[in-house]
Design an enzyme around this catalytic site. Structure first.
Site, short mmCIF file in Angstrom:
data_model
loop_
_atom_site.label_atom_id
_atom_site.label_comp_id
_atom_site.label_asym_id
_atom_site.label_seq_id
_atom_site.Cartn_x
_atom_site.Cartn_y
_atom_site.Cartn_z
N ASN A 82 36.50 50.93 38.45
CA ASN A 82 36.51 50.82 39.89
C ASN A 82 37.10 52.09 40.51
OD1 ASN A 82 39.10 50.68 38.95
ND2 ASN A 82 39.81 48.81 40.05
N HIS A 130 42.68 55.05 40.29
CA HIS A 130 43.89 54.39 40.32
C HIS A 130 44.86 55.04 41.29
CE1 HIS A 130 47.93 53.26 38.32
NE2 HIS A 130 48.17 54.67 38.92
N LYS A 132 38.78 58.14 37.85
CA LYS A 132 38.50 57.43 36.45
C LYS A 132 37.22 57.81 35.98
CE LYS A 132 41.18 53.35 37.30
NZ LYS A 132 41.12 51.66 37.44
N THR A 154 41.13 46.14 44.23
CA THR A 154 40.79 46.33 42.86
C THR A 154 39.49 46.01 42.73
OG1 THR A 154 43.10 45.69 42.57
CG2 THR A 154 41.68 45.73 40.52
N GLU A 168 54.68 57.64 36.65
CA GLU A 168 53.36 57.89 36.47
C GLU A 168 53.11 59.47 36.31
OE1 GLU A 168 51.39 53.54 37.69
OE2 GLU A 168 50.81 55.13 38.59
N PHE A 204 42.00 41.74 29.93
CA PHE A 204 41.19 42.77 30.14
C PHE A 204 41.49 44.09 29.39
CE2 PHE A 204 43.76 42.26 34.25
CZ PHE A 204 44.44 43.53 33.99
N TYR A 211 49.01 52.12 30.51
CA TYR A 211 48.89 50.92 30.92
C TYR A 211 49.47 49.94 30.28
CZ TYR A 211 44.95 52.07 34.42
OH TYR A 211 44.54 52.51 35.71
N ARG A 237 46.97 53.40 48.56
CA ARG A 237 46.31 52.02 47.87
C ARG A 237 45.68 51.57 49.12
NH1 ARG A 237 47.40 49.97 43.07
NH2 ARG A 237 47.62 47.97 43.79
N ARG A 270 36.67 52.33 46.82
CA ARG A 270 36.23 51.42 46.10
C ARG A 270 35.00 50.78 46.61
NH1 ARG A 270 42.19 49.44 43.68
NH2 ARG A 270 42.00 50.70 41.67
P1 ATP Z 1 45.16 50.50 39.34
O1 ATP Z 1 46.34 50.08 38.68
O2 ATP Z 1 44.06 51.07 38.43
O3 ATP Z 1 45.29 51.31 40.78
P2 ATP Z 1 45.25 47.98 40.91
O4 ATP Z 1 46.58 48.24 40.95
O5 ATP Z 1 44.40 47.96 41.84
O6 ATP Z 1 44.52 49.22 40.03
P3 ATP Z 1 45.84 46.31 38.33
O7 ATP Z 1 45.94 45.07 38.50
O8 ATP Z 1 47.03 47.27 38.23
O9 ATP Z 1 44.87 46.96 39.62
O10 ATP Z 1 44.91 46.71 37.21
C1 ATP Z 1 44.84 47.46 36.75
C2 ATP Z 1 43.35 48.14 36.26
O11 ATP Z 1 42.71 47.33 35.56
C3 ATP Z 1 42.28 47.82 37.61
O12 ATP Z 1 42.18 49.25 38.22
C4 ATP Z 1 40.87 47.57 36.83
O13 ATP Z 1 40.61 48.99 36.32
C5 ATP Z 1 41.50 47.11 35.53
N1 ATP Z 1 41.30 45.38 35.66
C6 ATP Z 1 42.06 44.78 36.52
N2 ATP Z 1 41.74 43.38 36.52
C7 ATP Z 1 40.67 43.57 35.72
C8 ATP Z 1 39.63 42.39 35.35
N3 ATP Z 1 39.71 40.96 35.64
N4 ATP Z 1 38.76 42.83 34.54
C9 ATP Z 1 38.46 43.94 34.13
N5 ATP Z 1 39.39 45.09 34.47
C10 ATP Z 1 40.33 44.62 35.27
MG MG Z 2 48.11 48.81 39.11
#
Ligand code: ATP
Ligand code: MG
Length: 140
Positions: free
Chosen positions: A114, A117, A11, A93, A128, A59, A51, A87, A104
């Site tokens: 973070n 992805h 990212k 996350t 994707e 968020f 997304y 993962r 991370r």
């Molecule tokens: P990703 O999909 O990016 O691999 P993830 O599956 O661990 O991450 P998701 O729940 O899918 O997490 O959230 C997607 C992305 O949205 C996160 O990677 C993070 O960048 C952002 N995000 C998630 N929760 C929050 C939050 N509470 N505040 C701000 N940003 C958030």
């Molecule tokens: Mg995710």
């Protein structure tokens, strides 16, 4: 177990800090092959589309803003059990929950910024990969 393909992003918070090589090395050291890779600066429309599953989340605006704030490296990783293993290598996350040795834990700045992805299931991995790559760009 089977050889799988997963979709990965380095990212903007990470490309900005010149972490492209360090993060890619962690994938390669874990046994993955990078079978497609390119650097993109996402448009708002591309980030919102990618997304879309999170569009009702509080968020969402912050997430799209951050993904449009600089270059992202989009990649396809191939390896044994790649979706779940990626993962694990990424870590939780929220970096404050991420285990030692994960990407991370090492690099993420916050839950929003973070650094990486990774797809969370076979269906999302296929979708994707197809969102960012044509078949001819994937050289396995
Ligand atoms: P990703 O999909 O990016 O691999 P993830 O599956 O661990 O991450 P998701 O729940 O899918 O997490 O959230 C997607 C992305 O949205 C996160 O990677 C993070 O960048 C952002 N995000 C998630 N929760 C929050 C939050 N509470 N505040 C701000 N940003 C958030
Ligand atoms: Mg995710």
């Amino acid at each position: 177990m089977a050889v799988e393909r997963t979709f990965s992003m380095i990212k903007p918070d990470a490309t900005r800090r010149n972490l492209t090589g360090a993060i890619t090395k962690m994938f390669e050291d874990a046994g993955f092959s990078v079978i497609a890779s390119k650097r993109v600066w996402m448009s708002r429309r591309e980030a919102e589309g990618f997304y879309a599953v999170h569009k009702e989340r509080p968020f969402f605006g912050e997430l799209v803003e951050s993904m449009c704030s600089g270059p992202t490296i989009v990649q396809v990783l191939q390896g044994e059990n790649a979706i779940a293993r990626n993962r694990e290598i990424m870590g939780a996350t929220n970096p404050s929950d991420a285990a030692e040795g994960t990407i991370r834990k090492a690099f993420a700045l916050s839950i929003g910024e973070n650094s990486v992805h990774g797809s969370d299931a076979p269906e999302t991995a296929s979708q994707e990969i197809a969102y960012w790559f044509s078949e001819t760009e994937i050289v396995g």
